[in-house]
Design an enzyme around this catalytic site. Structure first.
Site, short mmCIF file in Angstrom:
data_model
loop_
_atom_site.label_atom_id
_atom_site.label_comp_id
_atom_site.label_asym_id
_atom_site.label_seq_id
_atom_site.Cartn_x
_atom_site.Cartn_y
_atom_site.Cartn_z
N ARG A 195 0.83 -1.19 0.00
CA ARG A 195 0.00 0.00 0.00
C ARG A 195 0.88 1.25 0.00
O ARG A 195 2.03 1.22 0.44
CB ARG A 195 -0.91 0.03 1.23
CG ARG A 195 -1.86 -1.15 1.34
CD ARG A 195 -2.68 -1.05 2.62
NE ARG A 195 -3.63 -2.14 2.75
CZ ARG A 195 -3.42 -3.29 3.38
NH1 ARG A 195 -2.23 -3.48 3.96
NH2 ARG A 195 -4.35 -4.22 3.46
N LYS A 220 -2.67 -0.96 7.24
CA LYS A 220 -4.05 -0.46 7.26
C LYS A 220 -4.94 -1.27 8.20
O LYS A 220 -5.78 -0.69 8.91
CB LYS A 220 -4.62 -0.50 5.83
CG LYS A 220 -6.04 0.02 5.70
CD LYS A 220 -6.50 -0.05 4.27
CE LYS A 220 -7.94 0.47 4.15
NZ LYS A 220 -8.42 0.42 2.75
N HIS A 278 -2.23 3.96 -6.38
CA HIS A 278 -2.84 2.78 -5.75
C HIS A 278 -3.05 1.66 -6.76
O HIS A 278 -3.08 0.48 -6.39
CB HIS A 278 -4.17 3.16 -5.10
CG HIS A 278 -4.74 2.07 -4.23
ND1 HIS A 278 -4.13 1.63 -3.08
CD2 HIS A 278 -5.86 1.32 -4.37
CE1 HIS A 278 -4.86 0.67 -2.53
NE2 HIS A 278 -5.91 0.46 -3.29
N ARG A 281 -0.62 -1.23 -6.72
CA ARG A 281 -0.88 -2.34 -5.79
C ARG A 281 -1.75 -3.38 -6.49
O ARG A 281 -1.50 -4.59 -6.37
CB ARG A 281 -1.54 -1.82 -4.52
CG ARG A 281 -2.01 -2.91 -3.54
CD ARG A 281 -2.29 -2.28 -2.19
NE ARG A 281 -3.12 -3.09 -1.32
CZ ARG A 281 -2.67 -4.11 -0.57
NH1 ARG A 281 -1.40 -4.47 -0.66
NH2 ARG A 281 -3.49 -4.76 0.22
N HIS A 305 -4.00 -8.73 2.63
CA HIS A 305 -5.46 -8.70 2.64
C HIS A 305 -5.97 -9.67 3.69
O HIS A 305 -5.50 -10.81 3.79
CB HIS A 305 -6.02 -9.10 1.27
CG HIS A 305 -5.78 -8.07 0.21
ND1 HIS A 305 -4.76 -8.15 -0.70
CD2 HIS A 305 -6.43 -6.92 -0.06
CE1 HIS A 305 -4.80 -7.11 -1.51
NE2 HIS A 305 -5.79 -6.34 -1.13
N TYR A 314 -8.95 -6.89 -5.58
CA TYR A 314 -7.73 -6.19 -5.97
C TYR A 314 -6.98 -6.89 -7.10
O TYR A 314 -5.93 -6.42 -7.53
CB TYR A 314 -6.79 -6.05 -4.76
CG TYR A 314 -7.07 -4.82 -3.95
CD1 TYR A 314 -8.17 -4.76 -3.11
CD2 TYR A 314 -6.23 -3.71 -4.01
CE1 TYR A 314 -8.44 -3.63 -2.36
CE2 TYR A 314 -6.49 -2.58 -3.26
CZ TYR A 314 -7.59 -2.55 -2.44
OH TYR A 314 -7.84 -1.42 -1.70
#
Length: 334
Positions: A195, A220, A278, A281, A305, A314
């Site tokens: 990230r 995160k 982003h 990623r 994740h 993603y």
């Protein structure tokens, strides 16, 4: 029998019954006051009454303040969560008492936020925080039995995740106009699927080039993890201007916001459109599936994740790359 009286711009409902403490609350409309009174009386009749006098005194704004003081500090994204708490405190619904907010109020709040331009995910995060406040109040603040008005309403449907992949030549075009730090960072981001905030916070003390690993302590979701560095990622770090300096500071020396600004400028100069930092990623996660033999659980540990569902959002695989991989596999006998 409940007493409903006009009080200023609102309506005050009061329920008195022998054997129970007096209950009162103020509402914006007479209809809400009557509905609340009937609910209290029914709970008394059925023997499931819960004393919620404290919930009728403390407002949502006050509960949010306590939540921000007692609960938010333990969260991974403390500042982001606190910013959301502060914003919610400014909304009209925050002036209502916890016990006076009903599902209809939350539904109206949801629709009001949408009419003001808030996106589905933003609204879902608002509702999730308010729901957490109610759960905390019920479990830890002595307000057992406090109904959670968020639990009964529909949540906005979150749109499908972005499917933007890096197109051939785009990364090279951006690196041609970017400085060495941003160029190395872009390569590193794709190679590791980290990230933006994780890259910004990465310190030399957490990088082991001999073992080819980078330790992330602040992420995160609040869970630390160790990311293996591919030869490409390790080379990107070795090419940084700061690589020869004493390694006691930030690897890239840029904040998250500075990365975004520098990336946008580089994209504008290179003519690349619609590619966010982003998205690198997304690209990195997709390439881990396309270009390696790692299984899905191994990839999830690398990307950080929490669920396979989030990892799937993603990851956007190119059909031609899947065809190539299938063509390279031995044929299975019938």
């Amino acid at each position: 029998m409940a007493s409903i009286q006009k009080r200023g711009t609102g309506w005050r409902a009061q329920v008195r019954r022998a054997g129970f403490p007096s209950q009162s609350a103020t509402f914006d409309t007479k209809r809400d006051a009557e509905a609340w009174s009937r609910e209290i009386e029914r709970s008394m009749d059925r023997g499931i009454y819960v004393d919620l006098r404290e919930a009728q005194i403390i407002t949502l704004a006050e509960a949010l303040e306590r939540y921000g003081r007692e609960v938010v500090p333990a969260k991974g994204q403390r500042q982001r969560e606190l910013n959301r708490v502060r914003q919610l405190q400014t909304f009209p619904i925050a002036r209502k008492a916890l016990g006076a907010i009903r599902g209809a109020d939350m539904a109206a709040f949801r629709d009001w936020r949408a009419s003001g331009g808030a996106g589905p995910n933003t609204i879902r995060l608002d509702l999730a925080l308010i729901s957490n406040v109610y759960v905390t109040a019920s479990r830890e603040w002595g307000m057992e039995g406090l109904p959670n008005p968020v639990a009964s309403i529909r949540k906005p449907r979150v749109p499908a995740g972005r499917e933007r992949r890096v197109r051939p030549g785009e990364l090279g075009a951006i690196m041609a106009v970017a400085d060495m730090t941003l160029s190395c960072m872009a390569v590193f981001a794709v190679a590791t699927a980290m990230r933006r905030g994780e890259i910004a916070g990465l310190r030399w003390a957490d990088v082991d080039l001999r073992r080819c690993t980078a330790r992330l302590t602040k992420t995160k979701n609040g869970d630390g993890r160790t990311v293996p560095l591919s030869p490409i990622a390790a080379e990107a770090l070795s090419l940084l201007p700061s690589a020869s300096q004493e390694r006691d500071g930030l690897v890239f020396g840029m904040s998250s916001n500075a990365i975004t600004i520098a990336w946008r400028r580089a994209c504008a100069r290179s003519g690349v459109q619609g590619l966010t930092f982003h998205d690198l990623r997304h690209e990195g996660a997709s390439r881990l599936f396309e270009d390696t033999d790692l299984d899905v659980m191994e990839i999830r540990l690398i990307t950080g994740h929490r669920t396979l569902q989030m990892l799937a959002r993603y990851t956007h695989l190119r059909a031609d790359r899947l065809v190539e991989r299938l063509a390279g596999r031995p044929r299975v006998a019938a």
